[in-house]
Design a protein around this motif. Structure first.
Motif, PDB file in Angstrom:
ATOM      1  N   ASN A   1       0.837  -1.203   0.000  1.00  0.00           N
ATOM      2  CA  ASN A   1       0.000   0.000   0.000  1.00  0.00           C
ATOM      3  C   ASN A   1       0.870   1.250   0.000  1.00  0.00           C
ATOM      4  OD1 ASN A   1      -2.913  -0.969   0.389  1.00  0.00           O
ATOM      5  ND2 ASN A   1      -1.828  -2.099   1.976  1.00  0.00           N
ATOM      6  N   TYR A   2       0.367   2.288  -0.690  1.00  0.00           N
ATOM      7  CA  TYR A   2       1.140   3.514  -0.843  1.00  0.00           C
ATOM      8  C   TYR A   2       0.183   4.707  -0.835  1.00  0.00           C
ATOM      9  CZ  TYR A   2       3.848   7.151  -3.260  1.00  0.00           C
ATOM     10  OH  TYR A   2       4.458   8.320  -3.604  1.00  0.00           O
ATOM     11  N   ASP A   3       0.480   5.724  -0.037  1.00  0.00           N
ATOM     12  CA  ASP A   3      -0.312   6.964   0.007  1.00  0.00           C
ATOM     13  C   ASP A   3       0.404   8.059  -0.762  1.00  0.00           C
ATOM     14  OD1 ASP A   3      -2.360   5.938   1.564  1.00  0.00           O
ATOM     15  OD2 ASP A   3      -1.321   6.392   3.443  1.00  0.00           O
TER      16      ASP A   3
ATOM     17  N   TYR B   1       0.265  11.999  -1.352  1.00  0.00           N
ATOM     18  CA  TYR B   1      -0.352  13.222  -0.815  1.00  0.00           C
ATOM     19  C   TYR B   1      -0.467  14.328  -1.854  1.00  0.00           C
ATOM     20  CZ  TYR B   1      -0.086  11.174   3.811  1.00  0.00           C
ATOM     21  OH  TYR B   1      -0.272  10.359   4.894  1.00  0.00           O
TER      22      TYR B   1
ATOM     23  N   LYS C   1      -4.984  14.033  -3.095  1.00  0.00           N
ATOM     24  CA  LYS C   1      -4.544  12.909  -2.263  1.00  0.00           C
ATOM     25  C   LYS C   1      -5.202  11.610  -2.741  1.00  0.00           C
ATOM     26  CE  LYS C   1      -4.333  15.925   1.797  1.00  0.00           C
ATOM     27  NZ  LYS C   1      -4.885  16.168   3.142  1.00  0.00           N
ATOM     28  N   THR C   2      -4.409  10.590  -2.921  1.00  0.00           N
ATOM     29  CA  THR C   2      -4.907   9.280  -3.344  1.00  0.00           C
ATOM     30  C   THR C   2      -4.144   8.179  -2.619  1.00  0.00           C
ATOM     31  OG1 THR C   2      -3.364   9.140  -5.204  1.00  0.00           O
ATOM     32  CG2 THR C   2      -5.542  10.084  -5.677  1.00  0.00           C
ATOM     33  N   SER C   3      -4.667   6.978  -2.734  1.00  0.00           N
ATOM     34  CA  SER C   3      -3.971   5.790  -2.223  1.00  0.00           C
ATOM     35  C   SER C   3      -3.861   4.781  -3.348  1.00  0.00           C
ATOM     36  CB  SER C   3      -4.741   5.161  -1.054  1.00  0.00           C
ATOM     37  OG  SER C   3      -4.791   6.038   0.040  1.00  0.00           O
ATOM     38  N   GLU C   4      -2.775   4.039  -3.323  1.00  0.00           N
ATOM     39  CA  GLU C   4      -2.588   2.965  -4.300  1.00  0.00           C
ATOM     40  C   GLU C   4      -2.220   1.680  -3.568  1.00  0.00           C
ATOM     41  OE1 GLU C   4       0.184   3.996  -7.318  1.00  0.00           O
ATOM     42  OE2 GLU C   4      -0.951   5.748  -8.003  1.00  0.00           O
TER      43      GLU C   4
ATOM     44  N   ILE D   1      -6.600   9.065   0.840  1.00  0.00           N
ATOM     45  CA  ILE D   1      -5.444   8.453   1.469  1.00  0.00           C
ATOM     46  C   ILE D   1      -5.918   7.525   2.583  1.00  0.00           C
ATOM     47  CG2 ILE D   1      -3.893  10.352   0.891  1.00  0.00           C
ATOM     48  CD1 ILE D   1      -4.190  11.278   3.832  1.00  0.00           C
ATOM     49  N   LYS D   2      -5.031   6.644   2.976  1.00  0.00           N
ATOM     50  CA  LYS D   2      -5.299   5.660   4.038  1.00  0.00           C
ATOM     51  C   LYS D   2      -6.423   4.694   3.673  1.00  0.00           C
ATOM     52  CE  LYS D   2      -2.082   7.455   6.484  1.00  0.00           C
ATOM     53  NZ  LYS D   2      -0.755   6.785   6.494  1.00  0.00           N
ATOM     54  N   GLU D   3      -6.713   4.555   2.399  1.00  0.00           N
ATOM     55  CA  GLU D   3      -7.590   3.466   1.964  1.00  0.00           C
ATOM     56  C   GLU D   3      -6.666   2.365   1.436  1.00  0.00           C
ATOM     57  OE1 GLU D   3     -11.899   5.303   0.919  1.00  0.00           O
ATOM     58  OE2 GLU D   3     -10.476   5.239  -0.729  1.00  0.00           O
ATOM     59  N   ASP D   4      -6.674   1.247   2.134  1.00  0.00           N
ATOM     60  CA  ASP D   4      -5.694   0.203   1.871  1.00  0.00           C
ATOM     61  C   ASP D   4      -6.366  -1.104   1.468  1.00  0.00           C
ATOM     62  OD1 ASP D   4      -3.618   1.922   2.664  1.00  0.00           O
ATOM     63  OD2 ASP D   4      -3.900   1.356   4.774  1.00  0.00           O
TER      64      ASP D   4
END
Length: 201
Positions: free
Chosen positions: A58-60, A62, A69-72, A153-156
């Protein structure tokens, strides 16, 4: 002299039977239609099923000065070491804490595989399931990877698994030479030796 000729005949006969009894192994092409491909035949196709667990990273992101802001989440699966496998279905199961819906506000895409994935639904416990198109079966064999892109962010992704079903051609085991054949050979040699002794007596 006749005894040695008989012994050689019996040995040649046993060797011939051994050669006939030895079975060869099936070799198919590394393709999702492997069973029976490449001009080979598969006389004994067997059902195949396996579930692979992904290595998840997982990667945030910013973004620039906190904007965008996104999460991958990167999901990497091992290759399947079965060259004769013909895949009939493959499903991807993903457990995440994403609040939105897949392919809209909660998840932007699943890498470049988006056109070849069908969202089946959410199972108990918040597990999302996708069906893979046959266009991805070769990639599944080689070791497929997915990238989930979320809009927060912080969606994993906590874990992901890939269930693969199909048919394959197992190696044909070597057929043992029947014990009766060896008994027959040794008996014939003994009978020849007895006749030879009678003639010389």
């Amino acid at each position: 002299m006749k005894f040695y000729k008989s012994a050689m005949l019996v040995a040649a006969m046993l060797l011939g039977f051994s050669s006939v009894a030895s079975a060869t192994f099936y070799h198919g092409g590394h393709h999702h239609g492997g069973c029976g491909d490449s001009g080979s035949t598969c006389d004994n196709p067997q059902a195949y099923s396996t579930t692979l667990d992904a290595e998840v990273t997982n990667y945030d992101d910013y973004g620039f000065f906190g904007f965008g802001k996104t999460s991958e989440a990167y999901m990497d699966f091992d290759a399947i070491n079965e060259p004769t496998l013909k895949i009939t279905s493959a499903t991807l199961s993903v457990k995440s804490n994403a609040n939105g819906s897949w392919f809209s506000d909660g998840l932007w895409t699943l890498d470049n595989h988006f056109p070849y994935l069908t969202y089946i639904g959410k199972l108990d416990g918040g597990v999302d399931v996708f069906e893979l198109s046959s266009n991805l079966f070769d990639e599944v064999l080689a070791g497929i990877s997915f990238t989930a892109v979320f809009d927060k962010i912080k969606e994993d992704v906590f874990w992901a698994s890939l269930t693969v079903d199909g048919t394959y051609c197992p190696p044909v085991s070597e057929v043992p030479v029947p014990a009766a054949l060896w008994l027959f050979g040794s008996g014939l040699m003994g009978f020849t030796a007895m006749r030879r002794r009678k003639k010389t007596a």
